[in-house]
Design a protein around this motif. Sequence first.
Motif, short mmCIF file in Angstrom:
data_model
loop_
_atom_site.label_atom_id
_atom_site.label_comp_id
_atom_site.label_asym_id
_atom_site.label_seq_id
_atom_site.Cartn_x
_atom_site.Cartn_y
_atom_site.Cartn_z
N LYS A 438 -45.56 8.62 13.37
CA LYS A 438 -46.52 8.59 14.46
C LYS A 438 -46.88 9.98 14.98
CE LYS A 438 -45.39 3.94 16.07
NZ LYS A 438 -44.99 3.10 17.23
N GLU A 439 -46.34 11.01 14.38
CA GLU A 439 -46.67 12.37 14.81
C GLU A 439 -46.38 13.33 13.66
OE1 GLU A 439 -42.29 12.97 16.94
OE2 GLU A 439 -44.13 13.20 18.10
N ASN A 440 -46.87 14.54 13.81
CA ASN A 440 -46.59 15.55 12.79
C ASN A 440 -45.08 15.81 12.73
OD1 ASN A 440 -49.34 15.75 12.49
ND2 ASN A 440 -49.54 17.66 13.62
N TRP A 441 -44.60 16.11 11.52
CA TRP A 441 -43.17 16.32 11.37
C TRP A 441 -42.92 17.30 10.22
CZ3 TRP A 441 -39.77 16.02 14.81
CH2 TRP A 441 -38.39 15.99 14.52
N ILE A 442 -41.66 17.70 10.11
CA ILE A 442 -41.28 18.63 9.05
C ILE A 442 -40.82 17.84 7.84
CG2 ILE A 442 -39.74 20.49 8.39
CD1 ILE A 442 -39.62 21.28 11.34
N VAL A 443 -41.35 18.22 6.68
CA VAL A 443 -40.99 17.55 5.44
C VAL A 443 -40.44 18.58 4.45
CG1 VAL A 443 -42.72 15.74 5.73
CG2 VAL A 443 -43.31 17.83 4.47
N ASN A 444 -39.78 18.08 3.44
CA ASN A 444 -39.32 18.92 2.32
C ASN A 444 -40.21 18.61 1.12
OD1 ASN A 444 -36.52 18.20 3.93
ND2 ASN A 444 -36.66 20.32 3.26
N LEU A 445 -41.09 19.55 0.81
CA LEU A 445 -42.14 19.31 -0.18
C LEU A 445 -41.68 19.73 -1.57
CD1 LEU A 445 -45.23 18.45 -0.19
CD2 LEU A 445 -45.69 20.89 -0.48
N ASN A 446 -42.08 18.92 -2.55
CA ASN A 446 -41.86 19.24 -3.96
C ASN A 446 -43.22 19.34 -4.65
OD1 ASN A 446 -38.96 19.06 -3.82
ND2 ASN A 446 -39.21 16.84 -3.70
N TYR A 447 -43.52 20.53 -5.17
CA TYR A 447 -44.81 20.75 -5.84
C TYR A 447 -44.61 21.75 -6.97
CZ TYR A 447 -49.52 22.62 -6.65
OH TYR A 447 -50.69 23.04 -7.23
N LYS A 448 -44.84 21.29 -8.18
CA LYS A 448 -44.66 22.13 -9.37
C LYS A 448 -43.26 22.75 -9.34
CE LYS A 448 -49.44 22.92 -10.68
NZ LYS A 448 -50.45 23.90 -11.10
N SER A 449 -43.19 24.10 -9.37
CA SER A 449 -41.88 24.75 -9.42
C SER A 449 -41.24 24.92 -8.04
CB SER A 449 -42.02 26.13 -10.08
OG SER A 449 -42.90 26.96 -9.33
N SER A 451 -39.53 23.42 -4.73
CA SER A 451 -38.81 22.21 -4.34
C SER A 451 -38.17 22.41 -2.98
CB SER A 451 -37.72 21.86 -5.38
OG SER A 451 -36.78 22.91 -5.49
N ASP A 452 -38.12 21.30 -2.20
CA ASP A 452 -37.50 21.29 -0.88
C ASP A 452 -38.03 22.41 0.02
OD1 ASP A 452 -34.34 20.31 -2.32
OD2 ASP A 452 -35.90 19.05 -1.43
N VAL A 453 -39.34 22.59 0.00
CA VAL A 453 -39.97 23.59 0.86
C VAL A 453 -40.25 22.96 2.21
CG1 VAL A 453 -41.93 25.14 1.14
CG2 VAL A 453 -41.03 24.68 -1.15
N SER A 454 -39.73 23.54 3.27
CA SER A 454 -39.89 22.99 4.62
C SER A 454 -41.26 23.36 5.16
CB SER A 454 -38.80 23.54 5.55
OG SER A 454 -37.52 23.15 5.12
N LEU A 525 -38.49 26.59 8.67
CA LEU A 525 -39.93 26.82 8.49
C LEU A 525 -40.21 28.29 8.21
CD1 LEU A 525 -41.38 24.54 11.32
CD2 LEU A 525 -41.57 24.17 8.85
N LYS A 526 -39.52 29.18 8.91
CA LYS A 526 -39.74 30.61 8.69
C LYS A 526 -39.32 31.02 7.28
CE LYS A 526 -41.54 32.19 12.49
NZ LYS A 526 -42.90 32.80 12.46
N LYS A 527 -38.23 30.47 6.80
CA LYS A 527 -37.77 30.79 5.44
C LYS A 527 -38.74 30.29 4.39
CE LYS A 527 -32.82 30.94 6.50
NZ LYS A 527 -31.50 30.28 6.30
N SER A 528 -39.51 29.25 4.73
CA SER A 528 -40.47 28.67 3.78
C SER A 528 -41.84 29.30 3.89
CB SER A 528 -40.58 27.16 4.01
OG SER A 528 -39.36 26.52 3.75
N ASN A 529 -41.99 30.30 4.75
CA ASN A 529 -43.32 30.89 4.98
C ASN A 529 -43.93 31.46 3.70
OD1 ASN A 529 -44.62 30.55 7.36
ND2 ASN A 529 -43.97 32.48 8.27
#
Length: 895
Positions: A438-449, A451-454, A525-529
């Motif tokens: 029901k609102e924006n949230w933080i996810v761990n994304l997997n895309y190509k190479s 993985s687990d990008v916040s 989030l900062k580490k995933s920038n």
Amino acid sequence: MLLSVGYLMLYVARWWSHRARKNMYLQAVRQVVRGSSIFIRRSVSGKTYAAAGSLIQSSLVNGSPSFTPKPLVEDDHMEMLSIEPKQIVNLKDDWTAYYRPQGEYVEDETHEDIMLLLEARRPTNVDTFLKHELEVAPAEKVHILAHGAAVAWKSGTPFGIILHCTLDEFVTLAMAFCEDRLTMDEDLEVNSIMTVKVEGKSTSLVQNQEIDTDTVTESALKPNSIPAETDRNVNNAEDDNSIAKQLEHLLVPSSEQDQLTELWSNESLASNSSIGRTSELLDMIDSEARETETRAEESMMESGAGEGLSDFELAGSSSSTSGSLSQSWRFVRQTSLAKPPNVLVYAGKIDSVRKFNKVKKILEQCLDNESYVIYHLKHEEIETTPWIENTILLVIASKKRYADSNEAFLKYFKAGGKILGLGSGFDQELVGQTMIRKENWIVNLNYKSWSDVSLISGMYAYDTNTVVVDDSRVTKLATDKNENVLIVKVNQETKRSAGSAILSQVLFDKDAGDMGVTPEMFNALKKSNTARFEILGQLLTTLGLECSASSPPVLTPAVLVAKESNLKHNFLKSIENRLSSGVLKYGTQSLQFTTDDSSPAEENLLPVLTEESEPFMKNFNQGEYCGNLKSRILGNTVIYVDVIPTTMTLLDGLMFSVPETTGLIAIARQQTQGVGRGGNSWLSPIGCAMFSLHVKLPVDSNLGKAVSYLQHITSLAVVYSVCTLEGYQDIDLRLKWPNDIYYGREMKLGGVIVKSTFMDGMVHATIGCGFNVDNSNPTICINDLIQLHNRQEGTSLPACTSEQLIGRTVTCIENLIDEFQTEGAESFKQKYYEKWLHSNSKVNLQSEGNAEVQIIGLDEYGYLLVETADGVKISVQPDGNSFDMMKNLISMKTR
């Protein structure tokens, strides 16, 4: 005399050789053309393409139990092969009929008529292709429709045309093909030519236009007694039956994506039912020539000095409503190939400026900042501004859905547009969605190479099984750790266009500061920038954009130089009472006059070195500039700077204080925040000549009463700076009202902006000007035109430098001003009209109900003067209007 005779003999020898070679080919063709297919390719000793020999893949052979390729002719230019039995193309398999502007065809058994299959592809290297197109002289080019009547076309890769022509025309086309002179006036490259037999009926775009191949055979379709060189003309380019109308729908924009490649990469131009042992034939013809072709990226053309969305865009069409068929093709080429580098961001209605700036900031860090300009597409501009044709990418960053905007965006997509959605409400127009939170949230994304990008994500996931738009295909690109699909790609898969959209619930424009999160989440989030920018860059690259973004150049101090030493002394003396510790403050800016070259430059504080400093002068050839500056006053005192936000405000705090004889000019090598007319951004890469010039005029003088003419004077001066050089008079530089410099009608080379202030009976004007001299990217520059001229004419004119042309331009500005002040506007207008693009053009004036008006010229104030059909004359002021030449439309803006 002897030289002339020598040239004449050389011409005759070349003509005789060409004619003898053509006769040899004709004799060889006549022997086998009725029973065999003839396949043409370039000889190994001539210019070859990577895929030469494999271009006929899956397109040549019918289902015959045997076939035999035999060499007919081979020389330094071409290789002719006969293929038995004759190959068949069945038009009922995805072929579309051309209209016939020439009228009905009748059988003529006495004429040698044949059918040709021409295959074409987008060039693998667009820059090389465009460079070659410019290098070949127009008189040398052979257009495919000048030597054949188009019967049917087929989109995809390769693109195909069935052409009906005579044997003589076939050989003409073949020779031009092998000599690299064959053109389609399109961003497509002819890769093979072969004679074929045609069967079946092609699909018609309108009723009763099907081509019946019971009559379309090799025995005979000939235009009714119309000469070959003139029978392809279209009498009215606006006619619904013109080929140009169809060609606007032929192009399938290139896409580098696997989905589209898989769909079209093996599509044959000959029908599948007529294809047999392709690999066997390919091996027999040239086993070594089979290479995998890559799809070319869509090209983007716009001047580095270009203005933007609301001002003049690229010139695309003739103002006349009639012309030859090749002109119609050229119009299609320009509207597709000359795509301005405009990236538009739509951020909804509420708080849209802040949202736009947020999205713009992240795009600037991903995109090549010398190739694109990012604009804010405001909601109220969607229906009033001609943005669709002028946009390379639309970024939608509004969560809310609006019916009017969604309809326009869907139209853009279906027209072949590219879209990047960032949690947008428009997504539902293309693909199904499911709410997962029901609102924006933080996810761990997997895309190509990755993985687990916040990253921060929206409330929905995509349903790839729910496809909303017909003829489209949805592909999953990225998921979260729960396998929710968060990024998808949507491709429209039609013959006429190929819209492409990447829709993302991942909000790449949001970072840790946009959410109230715990310290752990903030850190994640900062580490995933870094990964956030890398993934966005990869998605933009997938859409065909250049993402080799570089860091903004570092601002540098300026250096004060003058043509004569006393000018510098007088200048410094005139401002010394205004300095506080060497600093002159005005507005939000300050100039620090100093001899210390270690003073750092800042956005609002520019050190101006009063003594020449080699580190900050190495990129400016003062001798070249002064050697070409022949003015009495203008341009004599220079503030030069390597990198500055913009030169347009640099002189604001100086021009009211300095002596009249100072002649202030600011010259920059590179601007980071260049300004165009109407506040538009002004791309200014290295190699673009850029300056701001102070001009002082009495209010009651001829030019003081018509200050608007200054922009026309400056534009013409840029053209004169080149064309008055000995030997350069034929460089095709033109002017587009009110302030653009063009190469011919096709590509923009520069622009002008003028600001003026009245004080004590004087007009103080700052002229800002930028034009491409030595920067071939993102489009074209003056030195490209000089190089083209040299190759066409066999000359060796040297390239120009920015210093040379700025000096000559300033000199021309002063001369034209002096002439205007003495003789008035009429003398100047005659010179201006010789170089502008609008003589006797007819356009539609939006404020008058889109009524057609004719451009007469400039009025007494320098505004565009048009005349209605009733004889009413109307002045169109440039500050309030945009002129879209591709639509022949003058739009009256609302203030």
